[in-house]
Design an enzyme around this catalytic site. Structure first.
Site, PDB file in Angstrom:
ATOM      1  N   ARG A  83      18.100  26.335  41.177  1.00 49.43           N
ATOM      2  CA  ARG A  83      17.636  26.464  39.790  1.00 49.43           C
ATOM      3  C   ARG A  83      16.114  26.367  39.734  1.00 49.43           C
ATOM      4  O   ARG A  83      15.525  25.537  40.417  1.00 49.43           O
ATOM      5  CB  ARG A  83      18.254  25.352  38.938  1.00 49.43           C
ATOM      6  CG  ARG A  83      19.651  25.661  38.475  1.00 49.43           C
ATOM      7  CD  ARG A  83      20.359  24.495  37.844  1.00 49.43           C
ATOM      8  NE  ARG A  83      19.571  23.722  36.885  1.00 49.43           N
ATOM      9  CZ  ARG A  83      20.076  22.736  36.145  1.00 49.43           C
ATOM     10  NH1 ARG A  83      21.352  22.416  36.254  1.00 49.43           N
ATOM     11  NH2 ARG A  83      19.320  22.080  35.307  1.00 49.43           N
ATOM     12  N   LYS A  89      26.262  14.398  36.766  1.00 54.93           N
ATOM     13  CA  LYS A  89      27.079  14.530  35.550  1.00 54.93           C
ATOM     14  C   LYS A  89      27.977  15.774  35.607  1.00 54.93           C
ATOM     15  O   LYS A  89      29.149  15.707  35.295  1.00 54.93           O
ATOM     16  CB  LYS A  89      26.186  14.647  34.296  1.00 54.93           C
ATOM     17  CG  LYS A  89      25.364  13.401  34.003  1.00 54.93           C
ATOM     18  CD  LYS A  89      24.661  13.511  32.660  1.00 54.93           C
ATOM     19  CE  LYS A  89      23.658  14.642  32.558  1.00 54.93           C
ATOM     20  NZ  LYS A  89      22.514  14.542  33.479  1.00 54.93           N
ATOM     21  N   ARG A 110      11.326  16.770  33.690  1.00 49.39           N
ATOM     22  CA  ARG A 110      12.679  16.460  33.189  1.00 49.39           C
ATOM     23  C   ARG A 110      12.954  14.959  33.216  1.00 49.39           C
ATOM     24  O   ARG A 110      13.577  14.421  32.304  1.00 49.39           O
ATOM     25  CB  ARG A 110      13.730  17.197  34.037  1.00 49.39           C
ATOM     26  CG  ARG A 110      13.792  18.683  33.694  1.00 49.39           C
ATOM     27  CD  ARG A 110      14.459  19.473  34.799  1.00 49.39           C
ATOM     28  NE  ARG A 110      15.869  19.198  34.932  1.00 49.39           N
ATOM     29  CZ  ARG A 110      16.585  19.453  36.027  1.00 49.39           C
ATOM     30  NH1 ARG A 110      16.002  19.981  37.086  1.00 49.39           N
ATOM     31  NH2 ARG A 110      17.858  19.200  36.065  1.00 49.39           N
ATOM     32  N   ARG A 113      21.025  14.665  23.960  1.00 48.67           N
ATOM     33  CA  ARG A 113      19.890  14.303  24.803  1.00 48.67           C
ATOM     34  C   ARG A 113      18.801  13.603  24.002  1.00 48.67           C
ATOM     35  O   ARG A 113      17.768  13.241  24.554  1.00 48.67           O
ATOM     36  CB  ARG A 113      19.306  15.551  25.442  1.00 48.67           C
ATOM     37  CG  ARG A 113      19.783  15.756  26.900  1.00 48.67           C
ATOM     38  CD  ARG A 113      19.192  17.046  27.388  1.00 48.67           C
ATOM     39  NE  ARG A 113      19.051  17.153  28.799  1.00 48.67           N
ATOM     40  CZ  ARG A 113      19.906  17.779  29.609  1.00 48.67           C
ATOM     41  NH1 ARG A 113      21.022  18.247  29.150  1.00 48.67           N
ATOM     42  NH2 ARG A 113      19.633  17.901  30.888  1.00 48.67           N
ATOM     43  N   ARG A 158      19.518  20.606  45.749  1.00 49.15           N
ATOM     44  CA  ARG A 158      20.683  21.137  45.045  1.00 49.15           C
ATOM     45  C   ARG A 158      20.747  22.660  45.045  1.00 49.15           C
ATOM     46  O   ARG A 158      19.758  23.341  44.850  1.00 49.15           O
ATOM     47  CB  ARG A 158      20.661  20.637  43.595  1.00 49.15           C
ATOM     48  CG  ARG A 158      21.769  21.226  42.739  1.00 49.15           C
ATOM     49  CD  ARG A 158      21.997  20.447  41.501  1.00 49.15           C
ATOM     50  NE  ARG A 158      20.965  20.651  40.502  1.00 49.15           N
ATOM     51  CZ  ARG A 158      21.017  20.136  39.279  1.00 49.15           C
ATOM     52  NH1 ARG A 158      22.033  19.359  38.938  1.00 49.15           N
ATOM     53  NH2 ARG A 158      20.051  20.359  38.427  1.00 49.15           N
TER      54      ARG A 158
HETATM   55  P1  AMP Z   1      21.214  20.614  32.549  1.00 46.38           P
HETATM   56  O1  AMP Z   1      21.999  21.733  33.127  1.00 46.38           O
HETATM   57  O2  AMP Z   1      22.034  19.660  31.734  1.00 46.38           O
HETATM   58  O3  AMP Z   1      20.348  19.913  33.569  1.00 46.38           O
HETATM   59  O4  AMP Z   1      20.206  21.281  31.494  1.00 46.38           O
HETATM   60  C1  AMP Z   1      19.221  22.188  31.916  1.00 46.38           C
HETATM   61  C2  AMP Z   1      18.201  22.383  30.815  1.00 46.38           C
HETATM   62  O5  AMP Z   1      18.825  22.939  29.654  1.00 46.38           O
HETATM   63  C3  AMP Z   1      17.513  21.118  30.314  1.00 46.38           C
HETATM   64  O6  AMP Z   1      16.454  20.702  31.133  1.00 46.38           O
HETATM   65  C4  AMP Z   1      17.047  21.585  28.942  1.00 46.38           C
HETATM   66  O7  AMP Z   1      15.922  22.435  29.049  1.00 46.38           O
HETATM   67  C5  AMP Z   1      18.232  22.433  28.479  1.00 46.38           C
HETATM   68  N1  AMP Z   1      19.219  21.594  27.784  1.00 46.38           N
HETATM   69  C6  AMP Z   1      20.480  21.305  28.182  1.00 46.38           C
HETATM   70  N2  AMP Z   1      21.087  20.512  27.289  1.00 46.38           N
HETATM   71  C7  AMP Z   1      20.180  20.283  26.309  1.00 46.38           C
HETATM   72  C8  AMP Z   1      20.196  19.498  25.119  1.00 46.38           C
HETATM   73  N3  AMP Z   1      21.259  18.791  24.757  1.00 46.38           N
HETATM   74  N4  AMP Z   1      19.074  19.516  24.348  1.00 46.38           N
HETATM   75  C9  AMP Z   1      17.999  20.243  24.686  1.00 46.38           C
HETATM   76  N5  AMP Z   1      17.902  20.956  25.807  1.00 46.38           N
HETATM   77  C10 AMP Z   1      18.991  20.986  26.616  1.00 46.38           C
END
Ligand code: AMP
Length: 226
Positions: free
Chosen positions: A160, A13, A171, A88, A127
Protein backbone atom coordinates in the site's frame (compact mmCIF):
# COMPACT_ATOMS: atom_id res chain seq x y z
CA UNK A 1 -24.33 -8.10 17.77
CA UNK A 2 -22.49 -4.95 16.78
CA UNK A 3 -18.82 -4.60 17.57
CA UNK A 4 -16.09 -2.06 16.92
CA UNK A 5 -12.42 -2.97 16.55
CA UNK A 6 -10.01 -0.28 17.72
CA UNK A 7 -6.25 -0.05 17.52
CA UNK A 8 -3.40 1.73 15.77
CA UNK A 9 -2.53 1.13 12.11
CA UNK A 10 -0.67 -2.15 11.88
CA UNK A 11 -2.27 -3.66 15.00
CA UNK A 12 -3.79 -6.43 12.90
CA UNK A 13 -7.39 -5.20 12.96
CA UNK A 14 -8.14 -6.31 9.39
CA UNK A 15 -6.75 -9.80 9.89
CA UNK A 16 -8.59 -10.37 13.16
CA UNK A 17 -11.79 -8.75 11.88
CA UNK A 18 -11.94 -11.20 8.97
CA UNK A 19 -11.44 -14.20 11.27
CA UNK A 20 -13.87 -13.04 13.97
CA UNK A 21 -16.58 -11.90 11.57
CA UNK A 22 -16.53 -15.34 9.95
CA UNK A 23 -16.53 -17.15 13.33
CA UNK A 24 -19.32 -15.00 14.72
CA UNK A 25 -21.38 -14.75 11.52
CA UNK A 26 -21.12 -10.96 11.45
CA UNK A 27 -20.68 -8.68 8.46
CA UNK A 28 -17.11 -7.33 8.27
CA UNK A 29 -17.21 -3.62 7.44
CA UNK A 30 -13.83 -1.95 6.89
CA UNK A 31 -13.91 1.70 5.80
CA UNK A 32 -10.34 1.47 4.43
CA UNK A 33 -11.38 -1.48 2.23
CA UNK A 34 -14.46 0.45 1.07
CA UNK A 35 -12.33 3.43 0.08
CA UNK A 36 -9.84 1.18 -1.76
CA UNK A 37 -12.75 -0.46 -3.60
CA UNK A 38 -13.99 2.97 -4.69
CA UNK A 39 -10.49 3.82 -5.87
CA UNK A 40 -10.19 0.61 -7.86
CA UNK A 41 -13.53 1.41 -9.52
CA UNK A 42 -12.45 5.00 -10.19
CA UNK A 43 -15.50 6.58 -8.51
CA UNK A 44 -15.65 10.26 -7.49
CA UNK A 45 -15.55 9.20 -3.84
CA UNK A 46 -12.53 7.01 -4.52
CA UNK A 47 -10.68 9.90 -6.13
CA UNK A 48 -11.51 12.26 -3.29
CA UNK A 49 -10.41 9.71 -0.67
CA UNK A 50 -7.14 8.83 -2.44
CA UNK A 51 -5.43 12.18 -1.84
CA UNK A 52 -6.03 11.91 1.92
CA UNK A 53 -5.15 8.24 2.17
CA UNK A 54 -1.82 8.56 0.38
CA UNK A 55 -0.72 11.21 2.88
CA UNK A 56 -1.90 9.19 5.87
CA UNK A 57 -4.64 11.73 6.69
CA UNK A 58 -8.22 10.89 7.57
CA UNK A 59 -10.78 11.20 4.80
CA UNK A 60 -13.21 14.00 5.85
CA UNK A 61 -16.02 12.96 8.19
CA UNK A 62 -18.69 14.20 5.78
CA UNK A 63 -17.90 11.51 3.19
CA UNK A 64 -16.72 8.81 5.59
CA UNK A 65 -19.76 8.90 7.86
CA UNK A 66 -22.19 8.94 4.92
CA UNK A 67 -20.43 5.96 3.30
CA UNK A 68 -20.40 3.94 6.53
CA UNK A 69 -24.02 4.66 7.48
CA UNK A 70 -25.12 3.61 4.01
CA UNK A 71 -23.08 0.41 4.21
CA UNK A 72 -24.54 -0.71 7.54
CA UNK A 73 -28.05 -0.43 6.12
CA UNK A 74 -27.32 -3.19 3.63
CA UNK A 75 -29.09 -6.51 4.31
CA UNK A 76 -25.98 -8.45 5.40
CA UNK A 77 -25.53 -6.03 8.33
CA UNK A 78 -28.95 -6.82 9.78
CA UNK A 79 -27.48 -9.96 11.43
CA UNK A 80 -24.86 -7.79 13.17
CA UNK A 81 -21.52 -6.35 12.13
CA UNK A 82 -17.92 -5.85 13.07
CA UNK A 83 -16.52 -2.42 12.23
CA UNK A 84 -12.85 -2.25 11.34
CA UNK A 85 -11.29 1.22 10.96
CA UNK A 86 -14.43 3.10 11.97
CA UNK A 87 -14.95 5.17 14.07
CA UNK A 88 -11.61 6.99 13.93
CA UNK A 89 -12.60 10.15 15.80
CA UNK A 90 -15.24 11.34 18.26
CA UNK A 91 -17.50 12.88 15.63
CA UNK A 92 -17.66 9.53 13.83
CA UNK A 93 -18.35 7.65 17.08
CA UNK A 94 -21.20 9.99 17.98
CA UNK A 95 -22.67 9.90 14.48
CA UNK A 96 -22.60 6.10 14.61
CA UNK A 97 -24.30 5.95 18.02
CA UNK A 98 -26.98 8.44 16.91
CA UNK A 99 -27.72 6.53 13.72
CA UNK A 100 -27.88 3.20 15.57
CA UNK A 101 -30.13 4.66 18.29
CA UNK A 102 -32.68 5.60 15.62
CA UNK A 103 -33.01 1.89 14.84
CA UNK A 104 -32.97 0.86 18.50
CA UNK A 105 -29.46 -0.53 18.10
CA UNK A 106 -26.26 0.03 20.11
CA UNK A 107 -22.59 -0.85 19.86
CA UNK A 108 -22.25 -3.84 22.19
CA UNK A 109 -18.50 -3.73 22.61
CA UNK A 110 -15.32 -2.03 21.41
CA UNK A 111 -12.28 -4.32 21.30
CA UNK A 112 -8.98 -2.48 21.56
CA UNK A 113 -5.91 -4.23 20.13
CA UNK A 114 -2.87 -2.91 21.93
CA UNK A 115 0.54 -3.08 20.16
CA UNK A 116 3.68 -1.02 20.94
CA UNK A 117 4.68 1.58 18.36
CA UNK A 118 8.06 0.09 17.32
CA UNK A 119 6.32 -3.12 16.37
CA UNK A 120 3.71 -1.26 14.30
CA UNK A 121 6.27 0.50 12.12
CA UNK A 122 8.00 -2.80 11.37
CA UNK A 123 4.75 -4.64 10.65
CA UNK A 124 3.54 -1.94 8.25
CA UNK A 125 6.80 -1.68 6.34
CA UNK A 126 6.73 -5.47 5.78
CA UNK A 127 3.06 -5.67 4.88
CA UNK A 128 1.74 -6.88 1.54
CA UNK A 129 -1.96 -6.72 0.74
CA UNK A 130 -4.05 -8.67 -1.76
CA UNK A 131 -5.34 -6.47 -4.56
CA UNK A 132 -8.53 -8.55 -4.75
CA UNK A 133 -9.61 -9.66 -1.27
CA UNK A 134 -7.48 -7.29 0.87
CA UNK A 135 -5.99 -10.11 2.97
CA UNK A 136 -2.69 -9.01 4.56
CA UNK A 137 0.66 -10.82 4.61
CA UNK A 138 4.02 -10.03 6.19
CA UNK A 139 7.26 -10.81 4.43
CA UNK A 140 8.86 -12.03 7.70
CA UNK A 141 6.17 -13.30 10.04
CA UNK A 142 3.32 -14.39 7.73
CA UNK A 143 4.53 -14.74 4.11
CA UNK A 144 2.25 -16.08 1.37
CA UNK A 145 2.87 -19.67 0.20
CA UNK A 146 3.58 -18.49 -3.35
CA UNK A 147 5.56 -15.27 -3.52
CA UNK A 148 3.47 -12.30 -4.66
CA UNK A 149 0.18 -14.24 -4.67
CA UNK A 150 -2.68 -14.39 -2.15
CA UNK A 151 -3.16 -17.82 -0.50
CA UNK A 152 -6.91 -17.25 -0.26
CA UNK A 153 -7.87 -16.04 -3.74
CA UNK A 154 -4.69 -16.04 -5.85
CA UNK A 155 -4.85 -12.24 -6.23
CA UNK A 156 -1.70 -10.18 -6.79
CA UNK A 157 -0.07 -8.82 -3.62
CA UNK A 158 1.09 -5.20 -3.45
CA UNK A 159 2.48 -2.72 -0.94
CA UNK A 160 0.00 0.00 0.00
CA UNK A 161 1.20 3.53 -0.79
CA UNK A 162 0.28 4.58 2.73
CA UNK A 163 2.63 1.93 4.17
CA UNK A 164 5.57 4.15 3.11
CA UNK A 165 7.65 5.48 6.05
CA UNK A 166 6.32 9.07 5.75
CA UNK A 167 2.68 8.07 5.53
CA UNK A 168 3.10 5.56 8.38
CA UNK A 169 4.54 8.28 10.63
CA UNK A 170 1.61 10.55 9.83
CA UNK A 171 -0.95 7.77 10.34
CA UNK A 172 0.44 7.01 13.78
CA UNK A 173 0.33 10.71 14.67
CA UNK A 174 -3.27 11.03 13.45
CA UNK A 175 -4.14 7.89 15.42
CA UNK A 176 -2.75 9.33 18.66
CA UNK A 177 -4.45 12.70 18.17
CA UNK A 178 -7.85 11.62 16.90
CA UNK A 179 -8.51 7.93 17.42
CA UNK A 180 -6.80 7.19 20.75
CA UNK A 181 -9.33 9.40 22.64
CA UNK A 182 -12.03 6.94 21.56
CA UNK A 183 -10.69 4.49 24.12
CA UNK A 184 -11.99 6.83 26.82
CA UNK A 185 -15.26 7.29 24.97
CA UNK A 186 -15.99 3.55 24.99
CA UNK A 187 -14.47 3.07 28.47
CA UNK A 188 -16.89 5.63 29.87
CA UNK A 189 -19.77 3.77 28.25
CA UNK A 190 -18.48 0.56 29.89
CA UNK A 191 -17.90 -1.03 26.48
CA UNK A 192 -14.13 -1.15 26.15
CA UNK A 193 -12.44 -4.56 26.01
CA UNK A 194 -8.67 -4.80 25.73
CA UNK A 195 -6.48 -7.47 24.14
CA UNK A 196 -2.75 -7.75 23.59
CA UNK A 197 -2.25 -7.57 19.82
CA UNK A 198 1.44 -8.57 19.91
CA UNK A 199 1.37 -12.40 19.87
CA UNK A 200 0.95 -14.49 16.69
CA UNK A 201 -2.39 -14.22 14.86
CA UNK A 202 -4.02 -17.40 16.28
CA UNK A 203 -3.18 -16.44 19.87
CA UNK A 204 -4.67 -12.98 19.47
CA UNK A 205 -7.83 -14.50 17.99
CA UNK A 206 -8.15 -16.85 20.97
CA UNK A 207 -7.70 -13.98 23.41
CA UNK A 208 -10.33 -11.92 21.61
CA UNK A 209 -12.78 -14.79 21.79
CA UNK A 210 -12.05 -15.27 25.50
CA UNK A 211 -12.54 -11.58 26.23
CA UNK A 212 -15.81 -11.45 24.28
CA UNK A 213 -17.01 -14.65 25.93
CA UNK A 214 -16.28 -13.27 29.38
CA UNK A 215 -18.73 -10.41 28.84
CA UNK A 216 -21.29 -12.59 27.09
CA UNK A 217 -20.64 -11.19 23.61
CA UNK A 218 -19.46 -14.34 21.85
CA UNK A 219 -22.70 -15.64 20.37
CA UNK A 220 -21.05 -17.11 17.31
CA UNK A 221 -23.39 -18.95 14.97
CA UNK A 222 -25.60 -19.67 17.94
CA UNK A 223 -23.18 -21.87 19.87
CA UNK A 224 -20.52 -19.59 21.30
CA UNK A 225 -17.22 -18.92 19.58
CA UNK A 226 -14.90 -21.91 19.59
P1 AMP B 1 -7.09 1.38 6.88
O1 AMP B 1 -7.25 0.42 5.75
O2 AMP B 1 -8.10 1.20 7.97
O3 AMP B 1 -5.68 1.45 7.39
O4 AMP B 1 -7.42 2.83 6.27
C1 AMP B 1 -6.62 3.38 5.25
C2 AMP B 1 -6.91 4.86 5.12
O5 AMP B 1 -8.27 5.06 4.74
C3 AMP B 1 -6.73 5.69 6.38
O6 AMP B 1 -5.39 6.04 6.63
C4 AMP B 1 -7.60 6.89 6.05
O7 AMP B 1 -6.96 7.74 5.11
C5 AMP B 1 -8.79 6.23 5.34
N1 AMP B 1 -9.81 5.85 6.32
C6 AMP B 1 -10.21 4.59 6.64
N2 AMP B 1 -11.17 4.63 7.57
C7 AMP B 1 -11.38 5.94 7.85
C8 AMP B 1 -12.23 6.63 8.77
N3 AMP B 1 -13.05 5.98 9.58
N4 AMP B 1 -12.17 7.99 8.76
C9 AMP B 1 -11.36 8.66 7.93
N5 AMP B 1 -10.51 8.08 7.09
C10 AMP B 1 -10.52 6.72 7.04
Amino acid sequence: MRLVLLGPPGAGKGTQARILAEAMALAHVATGDLFRLHQARGTVLGKEAASYMERGELVPNRVTIAMLLERIQEPDCAKGFLLDGFPRNLEQARALDDALAKRGWVIDGAVYMKVPEEKLVRRLSERLVCSQCQAAYHTESAPPTVEGRCDKCGGKLYQRKDDSPDAVRRRLQVYMEQTYPLLDYYRTLGKLLEVNGEPPIEEVTQEMKRVLDRVGLASAKGRGVK
